[in-house]
Design a protein around this motif. Structure first.
Motif, short mmCIF file in Angstrom:
data_model
loop_
_atom_site.label_atom_id
_atom_site.label_comp_id
_atom_site.label_asym_id
_atom_site.label_seq_id
_atom_site.Cartn_x
_atom_site.Cartn_y
_atom_site.Cartn_z
N SER A 41 0.81 -1.23 0.00
CA SER A 41 0.00 0.00 0.00
C SER A 41 0.84 1.28 0.00
O SER A 41 0.82 2.05 0.95
N ARG A 43 0.22 3.83 -1.74
CA ARG A 43 -0.68 4.98 -1.87
C ARG A 43 -1.07 5.53 -0.50
O ARG A 43 -1.11 6.75 -0.31
N ALA A 44 -1.32 4.65 0.47
CA ALA A 44 -1.67 5.10 1.82
C ALA A 44 -0.50 5.79 2.48
O ALA A 44 -0.67 6.81 3.16
N TYR A 47 -0.17 9.19 1.00
CA TYR A 47 -1.23 10.05 1.51
C TYR A 47 -0.88 10.58 2.90
O TYR A 47 -1.04 11.77 3.18
#
Length: 73
Positions: A41, A43-44, A47
């Motif tokens: 992950s 992307r997390a 973010y």
């Protein structure tokens, strides 16, 4: 001289400086590990890195708001 006010300002300055440094370094670290191919992950992580950078920027802007007399009128 009022020593309690001096200690209050010094303590607040220390806490806010440490907060900005921790947020920025956490954002840099999360950005670095989000670029790894074997991490789950990304992307997390990216973010949360951008969230840390945003909070760091807000803390700096709030400090400028408190320092610049034009804004406190």
């Amino acid at each position: 001289m009022k020593w309690l006010e001096l200690l209050t300002v010094a303590g607040t300055t220390l806490v806010s400086a440490v907060t900005v440094v921790v947020l920025y370094s956490l954002g840099v670290r999360l950005t670095a590990i989000a670029g790894d191919a074997e991490q789950a992950s990304p992307r997390a992580k990216r973010y949360f890195a951008y969230t840390c950078f945003g909070l760091c920027g807000l803390a700096v802007l709030f400090g400028l708001y408190l320092i610049i007399p034009y804004f406190s009128k």
